[in-house]
Scaffold this motif. Sequence first.
Motif, PDB file in Angstrom:
ATOM      1  N   UNK A   1       0.814  -1.215   0.000  1.00 43.74           N
ATOM      2  CA  UNK A   1       0.000   0.000   0.000  1.00 43.74           C
ATOM      3  C   UNK A   1       0.853   1.272   0.000  1.00 43.74           C
ATOM      4  N   UNK A   2       2.063   1.203   0.570  1.00 40.70           N
ATOM      5  CA  UNK A   2       2.990   2.336   0.601  1.00 40.70           C
ATOM      6  C   UNK A   2       4.399   1.820   0.327  1.00 40.70           C
ATOM      7  N   UNK A   3       5.267   2.697  -0.155  1.00 43.35           N
ATOM      8  CA  UNK A   3       6.662   2.326  -0.383  1.00 43.35           C
ATOM      9  C   UNK A   3       7.345   2.123   0.958  1.00 43.35           C
TER      10      UNK A   3
ATOM     11  N   UNK B   1       7.103  -8.516  -8.152  1.00 42.68           N
ATOM     12  CA  UNK B   1       6.601  -8.376  -9.521  1.00 42.68           C
ATOM     13  C   UNK B   1       6.873  -9.627 -10.368  1.00 42.68           C
ATOM     14  N   UNK B   2       6.958 -10.793  -9.736  1.00 41.90           N
ATOM     15  CA  UNK B   2       7.214 -12.080 -10.414  1.00 41.90           C
ATOM     16  C   UNK B   2       8.579 -12.147 -11.088  1.00 41.90           C
ATOM     17  N   UNK B   3       9.513 -11.287 -10.690  1.00 48.50           N
ATOM     18  CA  UNK B   3      10.868 -11.293 -11.258  1.00 48.50           C
ATOM     19  C   UNK B   3      11.795 -12.068 -10.329  1.00 48.50           C
TER      20      UNK B   3
ATOM     21  N   UNK C   1       9.679  -2.517  -1.366  1.00 46.30           N
ATOM     22  CA  UNK C   1       8.645  -2.455  -2.396  1.00 46.30           C
ATOM     23  C   UNK C   1       8.186  -1.015  -2.564  1.00 46.30           C
ATOM     24  N   UNK C   2       7.993  -0.621  -3.809  1.00 50.29           N
ATOM     25  CA  UNK C   2       7.359   0.660  -4.107  1.00 50.29           C
ATOM     26  C   UNK C   2       5.857   0.496  -3.901  1.00 50.29           C
ATOM     27  N   UNK C   3       5.156   1.580  -3.660  1.00 53.70           N
ATOM     28  CA  UNK C   3       3.696   1.517  -3.541  1.00 53.70           C
ATOM     29  C   UNK C   3       3.126   0.943  -4.835  1.00 53.70           C
ATOM     30  N   UNK C   4       2.268  -0.061  -4.726  1.00 54.63           N
ATOM     31  CA  UNK C   4       1.656  -0.684  -5.891  1.00 54.63           C
ATOM     32  C   UNK C   4       2.394  -1.901  -6.412  1.00 54.63           C
TER      33      UNK C   4
ATOM     34  N   UNK D   1       4.987  -4.327   7.199  1.00 49.55           N
ATOM     35  CA  UNK D   1       5.714  -3.091   6.896  1.00 49.55           C
ATOM     36  C   UNK D   1       6.612  -2.755   8.072  1.00 49.55           C
ATOM     37  N   UNK D   2       7.914  -2.643   7.798  1.00 50.63           N
ATOM     38  CA  UNK D   2       8.889  -2.296   8.843  1.00 50.63           C
ATOM     39  C   UNK D   2       9.067  -0.781   8.948  1.00 50.63           C
ATOM     40  N   UNK D   3       9.098  -0.125   7.808  1.00 52.85           N
ATOM     41  CA  UNK D   3       9.287   1.329   7.796  1.00 52.85           C
ATOM     42  C   UNK D   3       9.486   1.836   6.389  1.00 52.85           C
ATOM     43  N   UNK D   4       9.386   3.149   6.259  1.00 57.61           N
ATOM     44  CA  UNK D   4       9.507   3.768   4.935  1.00 57.61           C
ATOM     45  C   UNK D   4      10.865   4.398   4.759  1.00 57.61           C
TER      46      UNK D   4
END
Length: 125
Positions: free
Chosen positions: A23-25, A60-62, A92-95, A122-125
């Motif tokens: 949901x967020x980066x 992203x399946x990579x 991870x980037x948002x999305x 989520x650990x942190x941004x």
Amino acid sequence: PERERMFHRGSGLNLTSGQYLAPVAGYYTFTATLHIVRREQQRKGQPCRGNRLRVLICVQSHCQHNSNLETVSRLESGGDLFTISVTGVLYLQAGQYASVFVDNAADSPLTVQSGSDFSAILLGV
């Protein structure tokens, strides 16, 4: 959901696709623990194709890039039930999404059993 007997909080996990959508980066810790059953044993006299099992959590399946977590396990002969886990931190980037992949190089078909789990925090941004 109550009927699935699992804990689910937040909107990032899609139970239909098996993907966690960030949901967020930020930095996320991921864990997957799979309970796997070997469906058929190797027949005597047949050459062994392999007994290696890889479990990956990929962005992203990579899975071939450096944006994945991976564990490799050797399946012991004579056993029918195995548990394999992978854990670590990914950015991870948002999305963007992350999902679990199983690379089966074992000598027989495998089935992931219920009771296996996949989580993201989520650990942190």
